[in-house]
Design a protein around this motif. Sequence first.
Motif, PDB file in Angstrom:
ATOM      1  N   ALA A 103      43.762  85.871  94.049  1.00 46.11           N
ATOM      2  CA  ALA A 103      43.769  84.506  94.597  1.00 46.11           C
ATOM      3  C   ALA A 103      42.715  84.367  95.701  1.00 46.11           C
ATOM      4  CB  ALA A 103      45.158  84.163  95.134  1.00 46.11           C
ATOM      5  N   ASN A 104      42.644  85.350  96.592  1.00 44.37           N
ATOM      6  CA  ASN A 104      41.638  85.305  97.664  1.00 44.37           C
ATOM      7  C   ASN A 104      40.234  85.312  97.083  1.00 44.37           C
ATOM      8  OD1 ASN A 104      43.602  85.295  99.637  1.00 44.37           O
ATOM      9  ND2 ASN A 104      43.491  87.499 100.031  1.00 44.37           N
ATOM     10  N   GLU A 161      39.325  81.811  95.722  1.00 40.27           N
ATOM     11  CA  GLU A 161      39.052  80.865  96.814  1.00 40.27           C
ATOM     12  C   GLU A 161      37.702  81.140  97.469  1.00 40.27           C
ATOM     13  OE1 GLU A 161      42.500  81.398  99.266  1.00 40.27           O
ATOM     14  OE2 GLU A 161      43.591  79.761  98.295  1.00 40.27           O
ATOM     15  N   MET A 172      45.981  80.973  88.573  1.00 37.08           N
ATOM     16  CA  MET A 172      47.069  81.777  89.130  1.00 37.08           C
ATOM     17  C   MET A 172      48.335  81.805  88.271  1.00 37.08           C
ATOM     18  SD  MET A 172      45.559  83.367  91.332  1.00 37.08           S
ATOM     19  CE  MET A 172      46.984  84.385  91.732  1.00 37.08           C
ATOM     20  N   GLU A 198      49.902  85.365  87.309  1.00 42.38           N
ATOM     21  CA  GLU A 198      51.301  85.682  87.608  1.00 42.38           C
ATOM     22  C   GLU A 198      52.086  86.018  86.352  1.00 42.38           C
ATOM     23  OE1 GLU A 198      52.226  82.121  89.659  1.00 42.38           O
ATOM     24  OE2 GLU A 198      51.185  82.729  91.499  1.00 42.38           O
ATOM     25  N   GLN A 254      50.355  93.716  95.242  1.00 39.53           N
ATOM     26  CA  GLN A 254      49.435  93.001  96.132  1.00 39.53           C
ATOM     27  C   GLN A 254      48.253  92.364  95.402  1.00 39.53           C
ATOM     28  OE1 GLN A 254      48.324  95.908  99.093  1.00 39.53           O
ATOM     29  NE2 GLN A 254      50.447  96.257  99.689  1.00 39.53           N
ATOM     30  N   GLU A 255      48.120  92.662  94.099  1.00 41.64           N
ATOM     31  CA  GLU A 255      46.942  92.194  93.370  1.00 41.64           C
ATOM     32  C   GLU A 255      46.921  90.693  93.144  1.00 41.64           C
ATOM     33  OE1 GLU A 255      43.947  94.004  92.271  1.00 41.64           O
ATOM     34  OE2 GLU A 255      44.931  94.810  94.050  1.00 41.64           O
ATOM     35  N   ARG A 256      48.078  90.059  93.099  1.00 46.89           N
ATOM     36  CA  ARG A 256      48.086  88.606  92.989  1.00 46.89           C
ATOM     37  C   ARG A 256      47.300  87.989  94.136  1.00 46.89           C
ATOM     38  NH1 ARG A 256      49.340  84.251  95.187  1.00 46.89           N
ATOM     39  NH2 ARG A 256      50.068  82.408  94.040  1.00 46.89           N
ATOM     40  N   GLU A 257      47.548  88.479  95.335  1.00 46.52           N
ATOM     41  CA  GLU A 257      46.867  87.943  96.517  1.00 46.52           C
ATOM     42  C   GLU A 257      45.385  88.285  96.506  1.00 46.52           C
ATOM     43  OE1 GLU A 257      47.207  88.093 101.421  1.00 46.52           O
ATOM     44  OE2 GLU A 257      48.665  89.143 100.167  1.00 46.52           O
TER      45      GLU A 257
END
Length: 363
Positions: free
Chosen positions: A345-346, A349, A310, A314, A339-342
């Motif tokens: 990250a999702n 995970e 991340m 970022e 919104q692409e960072r999230e």
Amino acid sequence: MDEDTGIPQYKLFIKPIDLKELRRDIWIDEPIPAQLTIEGKRLEVDLSYRGSHIRDFAKKSYQIAFYNPKRFRGSNRFHLNAEFKDPSLIRNKLSFDFFSEIGVLSPQSRHIFLMQNGRVEGVYLEIESVDENFLKRRNLADGSIFYAVDGDANFSLMSDLDKITKTSLELGYERKHGTAEDDYYLQEFIFNINTLSQNDFEKEILRFVDVDKYLRWIAGIIFTSNYDGFVHNYALYRNGETGLFEVIPWDYDATWGRDVNGKVMEANYVPIDGFNTLTARLLDTPQYRGRYRNLLDEIMNHQFTIEFMMPRVEKLLQIIRPYVLQDPFKKQTIDAFDQEREVIANYIEERRIYLQSKLTKLE
């Protein structure tokens, strides 16, 4: 320009008559002359569109070949990818950098801001060409390079496209560098993958492919989830000194949780054991299956983690965001970009959970 503070600006100038010819038929590969200014240096270049389905997009991708001088910064050509379907514009670079981190030969890339005839074209990804210069820059032994140009590059005797026996063992490949003799080595490689007996395969395959690097390449596909990666989107390099093949990734924008259309891709979409004939045979061999499992475990403990990935995500997003706001093709969708960072990250995970649940399958 320092990548920490911004991205370089490239200025492209094309005569109107040549620009008209370029746009006349997007499927013609014949280049047109142009001038390209990079870091204050004006270069004469040949320019053409690149890619297959991406040529239909409003924001075009280009191949640039140096004409005068013939070489610049150790290259005679490079690629400018629009990354049009990737809302983040970073997935290709993120993937190439990830492959390098896990020990796979991978193209260098960087984001640039392109101007054409004084008009903003927007954010592009400059990608190193995989050719003889790619080898020279890394002090690698000269050898042959084959591009996987379609799904028949599946390491099989059967056509992936027609589901019939291949008429040639070279189907699916295009020789980019090397001689006609190198075609024989490719044919021999494909033939032996498919004809070595179960008893002989474990030892004899070591004469043809660097197994450790191949398994690392497969791991890279698995972690990035490039669905086409097993039978397409790669180049084969045969080291002229060792005689061993290894694989170089290519075209990795449909990754990290998004598919080729830019849609969210389920974290379990790409199976842990992949698919192509060489991968299937290696994972059918207990020694290599164990090495693959240990490799996945090692990468999940080090590189494929939120903590490792991340900050890289970022940083890339932060660097290019001011330029995305100026990109005529992307500035209207800046909310999606943010919104692409999230999304990434999702994906990491959820992909970790899926892979952990399937590791026992490899024991």
